[in-house]
Design an enzyme around this catalytic site. Structure first.
Site, mmCIF file in Angstrom:
data_model
loop_
_atom_site.group_PDB
_atom_site.id
_atom_site.type_symbol
_atom_site.label_atom_id
_atom_site.label_comp_id
_atom_site.label_asym_id
_atom_site.label_seq_id
_atom_site.Cartn_x
_atom_site.Cartn_y
_atom_site.Cartn_z
ATOM 1 N N SER A 123 -10.103 1.307 6.334
ATOM 2 C CA SER A 123 -9.408 1.446 5.056
ATOM 3 C C SER A 123 -8.965 0.137 4.429
ATOM 4 O O SER A 123 -8.550 0.128 3.272
ATOM 5 C CB SER A 123 -8.189 2.359 5.214
ATOM 6 O OG SER A 123 -8.596 3.677 5.477
ATOM 7 N N LYS A 176 0.821 -1.205 0.000
ATOM 8 C CA LYS A 176 0.000 0.000 0.000
ATOM 9 C C LYS A 176 0.860 1.262 0.000
ATOM 10 O O LYS A 176 1.584 1.535 0.945
ATOM 11 C CB LYS A 176 -0.921 0.022 1.220
ATOM 12 C CG LYS A 176 -1.817 1.258 1.264
ATOM 13 C CD LYS A 176 -2.709 1.278 2.482
ATOM 14 C CE LYS A 176 -3.541 2.557 2.533
ATOM 15 N NZ LYS A 176 -4.451 2.600 3.699
ATOM 16 N N SER A 180 -8.882 3.695 2.268
ATOM 17 C CA SER A 180 -7.885 4.249 1.359
ATOM 18 C C SER A 180 -6.962 3.196 0.733
ATOM 19 O O SER A 180 -6.092 3.541 -0.068
ATOM 20 C CB SER A 180 -7.009 5.259 2.120
ATOM 21 O OG SER A 180 -6.334 4.616 3.190
#
Length: 386
Positions: free
Chosen positions: A153, A74, A129
């Site tokens: 997220s 990520k 996210s």
């Protein structure tokens, strides 16, 4: 898409090589990512170099549980937390998309070619996210991608992209988040791969502690199948959320399937769970409100969740209060309504695919357990997916 465990088994046995697995992943990314925009960066040379190193380690007789597995990490800083995975034989192939600087929050992800899209419907957000990680896994670009979960997220994009998303107990794995709200996690296409991730990443039962002044938390003893069928309580709204009917119905049906499969025993509803809305407390801890109010909300919810987990092993809820929305955003609505309570409390949680809505997009069932019981979440989810 071959699973991470299958790739690793083939590389360890000599049926395939890490270079072959990584080369295939890079080819998929090159073919699909111009539309999906799941990656912010692709590290072709570094990935092939890493794959050759894995093949050398295998040839030298080293046992690598995730040998040759191509993974996304990520964001551009994702390598910082991927050390144990790399040591276990994983090969990072790139940084997955997260909201970019100045990007409106509704878009959730900004990749090399533009806005990250949901693989199920390009006019919908993948959630965030950990947007790129979820999209890359759902589209079969990589079998496993890392995430971090500060308000949902990992779990929200897992739900909206139809994959498995695990958030660890806050403080059990290292996190750079000074508020203590964020915990590392993973997105995978199958529960077995999430289990493989957890075996590599999990630390001993004693807590690592959480940043931000939260008291140290000792995880509960790991769950064992010898304890019998886990018990579970259902809550559609945690007492405050106001979710839409369709995600509730799909998640509730998924909870019943868990029970029908013998993975859980659903307890009678009894007194409904009524948490305080964690939103104001979460925002205050992020620097936008009254810390006294945050402490009060946290104390009330900790007490009520403590009582629930003395009665049951698991709490089951919809992962999100709504379906995946368009790229212009949901307006004033928080897609985090059912997830961020467990960032505030620190409980581990997992999103499991629950089915498709009328719009053709997935929604999720959220499983929450007592601190330190990630193994229980994975065992129940795994039993349901067999």
């Amino acid at each position: 898409m071959t699973s991470a465990r299958e790739i690793a088994a083939a590389v360890r046995s000599g049926a395939s090589t890490a270079v072959e697995a990584v080369t295939a992943a890079l080819a998929r990314i090159e073919r699909v990512d111009p539309v999906l925009c799941a990656f912010a960066e692709v590290w072709e040379e570094e990935a092939l170099r890493g794959a050759r190193a894995v093949d050398e380690r295998i040839a030298a007789g080293e046992h690598l549980p995730l040998a040759g597995v191509p993974i996304g990490v990520k964001g551009r800083r994702g390598l910082r937390g991927a050390g144990p995975l790399i040591a276990a034989g994983c090969v990072p192939v790139g940084a997955t998309a997260v909201p970019g600087p100045g990007t409106a929050w509704q878009t959730w992800g900004l990749g090399r070619y533009g806005r990250t899209v949901n693989p199920w419907r390009y006019d919908r957000t993948p959630g965030g996210s950990s947007a790129g990680s979820a999209a890359a896994v759902a589209a079969g670009l990589v079998p496993l991608a890392t995430g971090s979960d500060g308000a949902g997220s990992v779990r929200i994009p897992a739900a909206w992209c139809g994959v498995v998303g695990l958030k660890a107990t806050n403080g059990r794995l290292p996190s750079a988040d000074r508020t203590g709200l964020a915990a590392p996690g993973v997105l995978t296409r199958c529960v077995a791969d999430a289990e493989a991730y957890w075996r590599v990443m999990a630390r001993p039962a004693e807590t690592a502690g959480t940043p931000g002044g939260r008291e140290r938390r000792t995880p509960t003893a790991p769950w064992s199948a010898d304890l019998g069928t886990p018990t579970a309580l259902w809550s559609a709204d945690l007492g405050f959320a106001g979710p839409d009917p369709e995600p509730v119905a799909l998640a509730r049906a998924a909870a019943r399937r868990l029970a029908d499969a013998g993975a859980v025993r659903l307890l009678p509803p009894g007194e409904p769970l009524r948490l305080e809305d964690p939103g104001p407390a979460w925002l205050a801890l992020r620097g936008g409100g009254d810390l006294g109010t945050a402490a009060r909300v946290r104390a009330v919810n900790d007490r009520r969740l403590g009582a629930l987990f003395r009665r049951a092993d698991l709490l089951l809820t919809p992962t999100t209060p709504c379906a995946a929305h368009g790229h212009d955003g949901p307006g004033d609505r928080y897609s985090t309504a059912l997830t961020w309570a467990f960032n505030l409390s620190g409980h581990p949680a997992l999103s499991l695919p629950a089915g498709l809505g009328r719009d053709g997009c997935p929604v999720g069932l959220q499983l929450v357990a007592a601190p330190g019981r990630e193994e229980l979440l994975l065992a129940v989810a795994g039993a349901a997916r067999r």
